[in-house]
Design a protein around this motif. Structure first.
Motif, PDB file in Angstrom:
ATOM      1  N   VAL A  12       0.831  -1.206   0.000  1.00 45.65           N
ATOM      2  CA  VAL A  12       0.000   0.000   0.000  1.00 45.65           C
ATOM      3  C   VAL A  12       0.868   1.260   0.000  1.00 45.65           C
ATOM      4  O   VAL A  12       0.614   2.204  -0.761  1.00 45.65           O
ATOM      5  CB  VAL A  12      -0.961   0.002   1.207  1.00 45.65           C
ATOM      6  CG1 VAL A  12      -1.770   1.296   1.248  1.00 45.65           C
ATOM      7  CG2 VAL A  12      -1.894  -1.199   1.130  1.00 45.65           C
ATOM      8  N   GLY A  13       1.895   1.268   0.859  1.00 41.60           N
ATOM      9  CA  GLY A  13       2.767   2.442   0.933  1.00 41.60           C
ATOM     10  C   GLY A  13       3.462   2.730  -0.386  1.00 41.60           C
ATOM     11  O   GLY A  13       3.483   3.875  -0.861  1.00 41.60           O
ATOM     12  N   LEU A  66       1.310   9.885   3.000  1.00 43.48           N
ATOM     13  CA  LEU A  66       0.728   8.717   3.672  1.00 43.48           C
ATOM     14  C   LEU A  66       1.494   7.447   3.325  1.00 43.48           C
ATOM     15  O   LEU A  66       1.670   6.560   4.174  1.00 43.48           O
ATOM     16  CB  LEU A  66      -0.738   8.563   3.287  1.00 43.48           C
ATOM     17  CG  LEU A  66      -1.697   9.622   3.845  1.00 43.48           C
ATOM     18  CD1 LEU A  66      -3.106   9.407   3.317  1.00 43.48           C
ATOM     19  CD2 LEU A  66      -1.694   9.608   5.373  1.00 43.48           C
ATOM     20  N   GLY A  67       1.964   7.360   2.078  1.00 46.66           N
ATOM     21  CA  GLY A  67       2.794   6.220   1.699  1.00 46.66           C
ATOM     22  C   GLY A  67       4.079   6.172   2.512  1.00 46.66           C
ATOM     23  O   GLY A  67       4.491   5.105   2.989  1.00 46.66           O
ATOM     24  N   ILE A  83      -5.696   6.647   5.205  1.00 41.10           N
ATOM     25  CA  ILE A  83      -5.559   5.747   4.060  1.00 41.10           C
ATOM     26  C   ILE A  83      -6.851   4.953   3.850  1.00 41.10           C
ATOM     27  O   ILE A  83      -7.327   4.809   2.716  1.00 41.10           O
ATOM     28  CB  ILE A  83      -4.356   4.803   4.263  1.00 41.10           C
ATOM     29  CG1 ILE A  83      -3.051   5.568   4.060  1.00 41.10           C
ATOM     30  CG2 ILE A  83      -4.416   3.613   3.292  1.00 41.10           C
ATOM     31  CD1 ILE A  83      -1.811   4.795   4.431  1.00 41.10           C
ATOM     32  N   LEU A  84      -7.431   4.455   4.933  1.00 44.13           N
ATOM     33  CA  LEU A  84      -8.684   3.709   4.804  1.00 44.13           C
ATOM     34  C   LEU A  84      -9.795   4.604   4.269  1.00 44.13           C
ATOM     35  O   LEU A  84     -10.560   4.196   3.377  1.00 44.13           O
ATOM     36  CB  LEU A  84      -9.094   3.119   6.148  1.00 44.13           C
ATOM     37  CG  LEU A  84     -10.416   2.321   6.130  1.00 44.13           C
ATOM     38  CD1 LEU A  84     -10.317   1.127   5.194  1.00 44.13           C
ATOM     39  CD2 LEU A  84     -10.798   1.873   7.539  1.00 44.13           C
ATOM     40  N   LEU A  85      -9.886   5.839   4.761  1.00 45.39           N
ATOM     41  CA  LEU A  85     -10.923   6.763   4.287  1.00 45.39           C
ATOM     42  C   LEU A  85     -10.742   7.064   2.799  1.00 45.39           C
ATOM     43  O   LEU A  85     -11.724   7.098   2.040  1.00 45.39           O
ATOM     44  CB  LEU A  85     -10.886   8.062   5.102  1.00 45.39           C
ATOM     45  CG  LEU A  85     -11.358   7.963   6.557  1.00 45.39           C
ATOM     46  CD1 LEU A  85     -11.144   9.287   7.280  1.00 45.39           C
ATOM     47  CD2 LEU A  85     -12.823   7.550   6.618  1.00 45.39           C
ATOM     48  N   THR A 147      -5.646  -2.761   3.284  1.00 46.59           N
ATOM     49  CA  THR A 147      -5.861  -1.497   3.995  1.00 46.59           C
ATOM     50  C   THR A 147      -6.659  -1.663   5.279  1.00 46.59           C
ATOM     51  O   THR A 147      -6.334  -1.039   6.303  1.00 46.59           O
ATOM     52  CB  THR A 147      -6.591  -0.494   3.066  1.00 46.59           C
ATOM     53  OG1 THR A 147      -5.863  -0.362   1.845  1.00 46.59           O
ATOM     54  CG2 THR A 147      -6.704   0.858   3.727  1.00 46.59           C
ATOM     55  N   ILE A 148      -7.690  -2.496   5.245  1.00 36.72           N
ATOM     56  CA  ILE A 148      -8.542  -2.669   6.434  1.00 36.72           C
ATOM     57  C   ILE A 148      -7.772  -3.248   7.621  1.00 36.72           C
ATOM     58  O   ILE A 148      -7.865  -2.709   8.743  1.00 36.72           O
ATOM     59  CB  ILE A 148      -9.782  -3.521   6.081  1.00 36.72           C
ATOM     60  CG1 ILE A 148     -10.688  -2.741   5.115  1.00 36.72           C
ATOM     61  CG2 ILE A 148     -10.562  -3.896   7.338  1.00 36.72           C
ATOM     62  CD1 ILE A 148     -11.841  -3.547   4.559  1.00 36.72           C
ATOM     63  N   PRO A 149      -6.979  -4.320   7.437  1.00 40.10           N
ATOM     64  CA  PRO A 149      -6.170  -4.800   8.577  1.00 40.10           C
ATOM     65  C   PRO A 149      -5.179  -3.752   9.072  1.00 40.10           C
ATOM     66  O   PRO A 149      -4.934  -3.651  10.285  1.00 40.10           O
ATOM     67  CB  PRO A 149      -5.441  -6.019   8.007  1.00 40.10           C
ATOM     68  CG  PRO A 149      -6.306  -6.488   6.881  1.00 40.10           C
ATOM     69  CD  PRO A 149      -6.860  -5.242   6.282  1.00 40.10           C
TER      70      PRO A 149
END
Length: 426
Positions: A12-13, A66-67, A83-85, A147-149
């Motif tokens: 993700v990052g 954020l990354g 990030i989740l939002l 992302t969720i975890p």
């Protein structure tokens, strides 16, 4: 689970950094995409249009920051929440876009009126990587798996700030991932080079000052500085069909052996008082009944030239071929000449006079009307004519208003922002 969280942070990052860099490179183009979404017949958020560039800069810079926060484990509660939002919002947006296109297609088949305008490309990776809205939606769903975890672990303070050893591991591994996506997929080495500088600065500040906010501020300043440079000049990497070295006429051609689209035709006939459907590949069916209507569906896309809508038109004729065959052409682009930057417009007189002396054919391209063109010609004492071209095409050609290109028999040889007009070699 610890290994999964580490993998999630890296994926993700790294993807956020590459995606943010691509949009920072062409923030003006990203703002045009936001305007498409803000339109009254899409999301009906027209009040945001004046702020689209500011929002575009904010989104792409924050995406990079954020990354970086994920890679270094900085402010994990805040960063994973944001990030989740962002992912939830963009997942909804790509779902909305793909659903709109599907609804439009269904309405067309049923012969019903469809009042909404659908955005055909979400602009997630700018012009660097074109994804269908449905592909973007599936991509976002995939990223939500990671992302969720991250969000739940971040909220429980289970993503601590990296140690120096962990920093080195995450930086090296992330650079490998950035190379894979940024270079092997996108074809842009700058993603790796910028990330190396970015990581080096953040690593130094983080381990010297022990300040998480200061480290993130450094990432923000570097990203904002790169964005500002591209806005004041031009994107350092041009992913569009009008880039230097491309021949516009060639990009508009369809080769004789080009792949043809596969289209399914659904014919409706009234047979014995009832509507019946007959499917063919285009041939008119032999049916004993009254013709009602026909709908088409593209089963397999055919070849599509990279440039579709470019034209140079006067009020009387299409002069595209004529000007694209010129040996030396100076093309001044201003999608709206009344909103062109005044400082840039004042440079056009000297530039055009010098180009004419050096044997160039000089023309202007705009989507503005005849009265506006005459007003600008008189105001700046310009000795060349403006011709008509579609506004969206002109915004695609050059990210500057005005912007300048030189062409030789249709091949783009130079392209500059109005700030860099003095750099043109005539």
């Amino acid at each position: 689970m610890k290994a999964f969280i580490a993998i999630s942070r890296l994926i993700v990052g790294s993807l956020f950094i590459v995606s943010g860099l691509i949009k920072c490179n062409d923030t003006l183009g990203f703002s045009y995409k936001l305007n498409d979404y803000f339109a009254h017949d899409v999301l009906n958020l027209e009040f945001l249009i004046p702020y689209s560039l500011l929002l575009a800069v904010l989104i792409c810079v924050v995406e990079i920051v954020l990354g970086v926060a994920l890679i270094f484990g900085l402010k994990s509660k805040l960063s994973t929440t944001l990030i989740l939002l962002m992912m939830l919002f963009f997942t909804w947006l790509t779902w909305y876009t793909s659903s709109c296109l599907e609804a439009q297609e269904v309405a067309g088949k049923l012969g019903e009126e469809f009042n909404k305008n659908c955005v055909t490309d979400c602009g997630c990776f700018g012009d660097a990587l074109k994804l269908e809205p449905k592909e973007s939606f599936y991509k976002d769903l995939f990223l939500l798996i990671f992302t969720i975890p991250l969000f739940f672990f971040g909220m429980k303070n289970k993503i601590p700030v990296n140690s120096k050893k962990e920093d080195l591991f995450y930086m090296v591994t992330s650079l490998v991932l950035i190379f894979g996506f940024g270079v092997l997929v996108i074809g842009w080495w700058f993603t790796v080079l910028f990330s190396m500088v970015l990581y080096g600065v953040v690593y130094f500040i983080k381990n010297k000052s022990k300040g998480e906010w200061l480290s993130l501020l450094a990432a923000y300043v570097l990203s904002l500085g790169f964005t500002y440079y591209c806005l004041q000049h031009l994107p350092i990497k041009d992913f569009r069909a009008y880039k230097i070295g491309n021949n516009i006429a060639d990009e508009m051609k369809v080769p004789e052996d080009a792949k043809k689209p596969v289209i399914e035709y659904t014919w409706v006939f009234k047979v014995n008082g009832e509507d019946q459907e007959f499917v063919t590949n285009g041939a008119y069916p032999e049916v004993n009944g009254d013709y009602v209507g026909v709908t088409t569906k593209v089963i397999e896309e055919g070849f599509e030239p990279k440039i579709l809508d470019f034209s140079i038109e006067s009020e009387d004729e299409d002069l595209t071929d004529y000007f694209l065959s010129a040996d030396k052409l100076l093309m001044i682009v201003s999608y709206n000449i009344l909103s062109g930057e005044k400082e840039g417009m004042t440079k056009l007189k000297k530039l055009s006079d010098e180009a004419l002396k050096n044997g160039y054919t000089v023309i202007g391209l705009t989507a503005s009307g005849a009265a506006d063109k005459q007003k600008i010609k008189s105001a700046y004492n310009l000795d060349f004519d403006f011709y008509l071209c579609d506004e969206k095409v002109l915004k695609t050609i050059v990210r500057s208003n005005p912007g300048v290109l030189t062409l030789e028999k249709g091949t783009v040889t130079q392209k500059v922002h109005w700030n860099d007009i003095e750099d043109l070699e005539l």
